[in-house]
Structure formats: structure tokens, C-alpha cells
Design a protein around this motif. Sequence first.
Motif, short mmCIF file in Angstrom:
data_model
loop_
_atom_site.label_atom_id
_atom_site.label_comp_id
_atom_site.label_asym_id
_atom_site.label_seq_id
_atom_site.Cartn_x
_atom_site.Cartn_y
_atom_site.Cartn_z
N LEU A 64 15.49 11.34 -31.34
CA LEU A 64 16.77 11.62 -30.33
C LEU A 64 17.64 10.88 -30.72
CD1 LEU A 64 13.80 10.87 -27.39
CD2 LEU A 64 14.31 12.95 -28.07
N PHE A 65 17.48 9.78 -31.10
CA PHE A 65 18.77 8.76 -32.12
C PHE A 65 19.66 9.53 -32.30
CE2 PHE A 65 15.19 6.24 -29.69
CZ PHE A 65 15.79 5.40 -28.55
N TRP A 66 18.89 9.47 -34.31
CA TRP A 66 20.62 9.58 -34.56
C TRP A 66 21.44 10.81 -34.57
CZ3 TRP A 66 14.94 11.72 -37.28
CH2 TRP A 66 15.34 13.05 -37.39
N THR A 101 7.68 2.52 -33.71
CA THR A 101 8.61 1.79 -33.59
C THR A 101 10.91 2.40 -34.46
OG1 THR A 101 8.21 -0.67 -33.37
CG2 THR A 101 10.67 -0.66 -33.51
N VAL A 102 11.11 2.22 -33.31
CA VAL A 102 12.43 2.84 -33.98
C VAL A 102 13.75 2.07 -33.99
CG1 VAL A 102 13.76 4.73 -34.16
CG2 VAL A 102 11.77 5.46 -33.48
N MET A 103 14.32 1.84 -35.55
CA MET A 103 15.20 0.96 -35.32
C MET A 103 16.47 1.38 -35.41
SD MET A 103 16.78 -0.91 -38.94
CE MET A 103 16.95 0.29 -39.78
N VAL A 104 17.21 1.46 -34.56
CA VAL A 104 18.56 1.73 -34.04
C VAL A 104 19.90 0.79 -34.05
CG1 VAL A 104 19.92 3.73 -32.28
CG2 VAL A 104 17.37 3.37 -31.78
N LEU A 119 18.39 6.92 -22.27
CA LEU A 119 17.43 7.26 -23.78
C LEU A 119 15.77 7.02 -23.46
CD1 LEU A 119 18.18 9.51 -27.06
CD2 LEU A 119 16.12 8.24 -26.50
N PHE A 120 15.37 6.04 -23.48
CA PHE A 120 14.38 4.85 -24.15
C PHE A 120 13.81 5.70 -22.65
CE2 PHE A 120 11.71 2.16 -22.44
CZ PHE A 120 11.64 1.71 -24.11
#
Length: 217
Positions: A64-66, A101-104, A119-120
Motif C-alpha cells: 500500500l505504501f511503496w 511492521t512496515v518501515m516507510v 492510509l494507515f
Amino acid sequence: MFLVEMFQRKTTMPTAAEALAGRAAPVETAAVHVVTGRSLKPPFAGGLETAYFAMGRFSAAERLFWPLPGVHVTATGYAGGLTPNPTYQEVLSSLTGHTQTVMVVFDPQQLSYEALLKLFFEHHDPTQTMRQGNDIGTFFRSAIFATSDDQLDRALKAREAYQAALKQAGHSGRIVTEIAPATAFYYAEASHQQHAARNAGAQPAARGTGVRFPDPG
């Protein structure tokens, strides 16, 4: 009795005495992002910020983030726990205390932290305790780990704002998202990095509440 004990273990955080010992050396992971080719590990360019989000399965959440303009790189890993350098299987035992966990890593000149918070909150159900849908366990709990006092303050305000939006929409749930200063983040194994990009049939992200994050304007 065994099944009851296993279920309780999956939804109860371990104490320091119960936590697995872990290891001194990091587990082996990938060097670069499969999609962007950028390094997964610092040092990153000056001016970039790092944020950490836990919202269910990290393999589904990461994608969802990249694609967001302003995101430099993403990675999956384990945060919020006790065991140093845990493996995926150890995390799934519920005896490390970590959540997926996702690192952004992002450029705040192109992408605001509030956009990431939006988004989260919209793309999982932050009212579910130690689970997302059928995925049950401490390692699926909702969490935001802030890398600065400013992020911490903004995350707390965002949680309040989304709680108000849920109430206005008639949603009875209370947000249980853990919000805390970031401590250690341990990279997941290479097979878990950008998993969705390498697996066409990968599971989609957790279902949200259907309530939109309020417009700050």
C-alpha cells in the motif's frame, strides 16, 4: 486445555521472563527493494523521514505504501517487542512481543506524515484487538511507532480524529492502536520483503472499517 493455552498465548503479550532469547546477529535479509532497486537499509539521503506502521500482515500492508509519490523505500520487519533479532517463526509464536511492521522512508516535502496516517487508519480495522479479521495474534496488532516527538504528537491527534469519525459514522468500536516511540526495528527475512510484488496471488490488505479519515481542512 492445550488449545485454550495456545489461544491465550497468541493474544497475550509475553513478559520479559517469557520472551525468547533471540540472537546477537540480525537474520539475513534482502539488500535492495525488489520494485525500486533502492537499498533497504540506511544511511538514507538527508531530509528523508522514517515511519513505522503495523496493520495486520506486513506483506499485504507494505504494497500500500511503496507506490505513493514521495516514498523512498519500504521494508517489512518486526517492532514493538522484546526478543532481539527474531525470526518470522519466533514472532509467530507470540513469545517475542513483536508485531508485523512496515518501515516507510519518505520525503516530507512530497508526502506528509498525515497522508501516511490516513492510509494507515483507512486500510485496516484499528478497533480489533490483537487481530485483523481471521488473523489472530499479538503479531497482528495495530500499532504506530513514532521516530520523533512530532510524529508521536501527530499520530495521537490522528487517532483521536479517527475515533471521532468512527463515532459520527455510527461505528461503536474503540480504537486500540498502540502508539509509542519507535525502539528497535528488525528486518524480516528476504522472502518477506516486497512479497506481494513477487507473488501475483498475494493476499490483499486487511479490510478497513469503511469510514474515511476526516479531512483536516
